[in-house]
Design a protein around this motif. Structure first.
Motif, mmCIF file in Angstrom:
data_model
loop_
_atom_site.group_PDB
_atom_site.id
_atom_site.type_symbol
_atom_site.label_atom_id
_atom_site.label_comp_id
_atom_site.label_asym_id
_atom_site.label_seq_id
_atom_site.Cartn_x
_atom_site.Cartn_y
_atom_site.Cartn_z
ATOM 1 N N LEU A 154 0.843 -1.192 0.000
ATOM 2 C CA LEU A 154 0.000 0.000 0.000
ATOM 3 C C LEU A 154 0.879 1.242 0.000
ATOM 4 C CD1 LEU A 154 -2.558 -1.071 2.769
ATOM 5 C CD2 LEU A 154 -2.799 -1.297 0.285
ATOM 6 N N ALA B 294 -3.010 4.854 2.476
ATOM 7 C CA ALA B 294 -2.883 3.523 3.081
ATOM 8 C C ALA B 294 -3.817 3.352 4.274
ATOM 9 C CB ALA B 294 -1.436 3.260 3.497
ATOM 10 N N ARG C 280 -6.672 0.440 4.545
ATOM 11 C CA ARG C 280 -6.753 -0.508 5.674
ATOM 12 C C ARG C 280 -8.119 -0.447 6.343
ATOM 13 N NH1 ARG C 280 -1.753 -2.430 7.865
ATOM 14 N NH2 ARG C 280 0.068 -1.501 6.880
ATOM 15 N N GLU C 281 -8.685 0.750 6.417
ATOM 16 C CA GLU C 281 -9.969 0.940 7.087
ATOM 17 C C GLU C 281 -11.139 0.404 6.258
ATOM 18 O OE1 GLU C 281 -12.542 4.880 7.805
ATOM 19 O OE2 GLU C 281 -10.608 4.867 8.868
ATOM 20 N N LEU D 200 0.576 -7.132 4.676
ATOM 21 C CA LEU D 200 0.544 -5.746 4.213
ATOM 22 C C LEU D 200 1.858 -5.043 4.519
ATOM 23 C CD1 LEU D 200 -2.972 -4.668 5.576
ATOM 24 C CD2 LEU D 200 -2.412 -5.364 3.236
ATOM 25 N N GLU E 236 3.622 -0.933 3.818
ATOM 26 C CA GLU E 236 3.416 0.411 3.297
ATOM 27 C C GLU E 236 4.704 0.895 2.659
ATOM 28 O OE1 GLU E 236 1.427 3.404 5.623
ATOM 29 O OE2 GLU E 236 0.228 1.853 6.629
#
Length: 192
Positions: free
Chosen positions: A49, A53, A57-58, A67, A69
């Motif tokens: 991501l 990001a 995720r949310e 995952l 970043e």
């Protein structure tokens, strides 16, 4: 066989709408792309991501995936490829299938064909569409360090693939997938 989904782009040509969050069949595009890797035979699946990001995720259901970043996502896909390969380095995977979040016409069937062409840790395999190289692409683990070292800007592994064209196996997938990108507002009609 690991899967790596590059989903860090900010969608500049889409007015700054991150591609991972584009709606496709009622869910964020990132979920569909990750599921295509998983259903095509990849495990683990790792997602890189970048732009938005925290929102990805949310909003997206990504608990089944690894995952990372990429803080340098704005510098191009090459930085995300390096982050993803580094994250998978200790996974024990013999190869990785790399896919892009903005290609919803590429599903599990194309991934499975590329996975089936795996021939060892030195493998280099790409889906092809009408004989032209496309995604997804499989990199045997013995190639990861060299690919990461040459991944640049928005070209990702393109230069590496061009230099090693003689070792690249092309797997025709045009009967099971469409390699279009969602890059501009004019492309949004392809989403469902």
């Amino acid at each position: 066989m690991a899967g790596l989904l590059l989903a860090a782009g900010g969608g500049q040509r889409l007015g700054g709408r991150p591609k991972a969050l584009l709606d496709h069949r009622g869910r964020p595009l990132v979920e569909h792309a990750a599921r295509a890797l998983r259903d095509g035979g990849c495990h683990p699946v790792h997602i890189v991501l970048g732009a938005a990001a925290a929102s990805v995720r949310e909003r997206a259901e990504l608990a089944a995936y690894g995952l990372s970043e990429n803080p340098d996502w704005a510098r191009g896909m090459g930085t995300s490829l390096r982050v993803g390969l580094a994250a998978l380095a200790e996974s024990g995977a013999d190869a990785v299938v790399v896919s892009l979040v903005d290609q919803p016409g590429i599903g599990a069937a194309a991934v499975a064909r590329v996975v089936a062409a795996y021939g060892g840790r030195g493998s280099l395999v790409s889906a092809a569409y009408g004989g032209r190289r496309g995604h997804p692409v499989l990199f045997g683990a013995d190639r990861w360090a060299d690919i990461a070292a040459t991944a640049e800007g928005d070209r990702g592994a393109r230069a590496y693939l061009q230099r090693h064209a003689d070792a690249l196996t092309l797997i025709e997938c045009s009967d099971v997938a469409e390699p279009y990108d969602i890059d501009t507002p004019e492309d949004l009609h392809r989403l469902e």
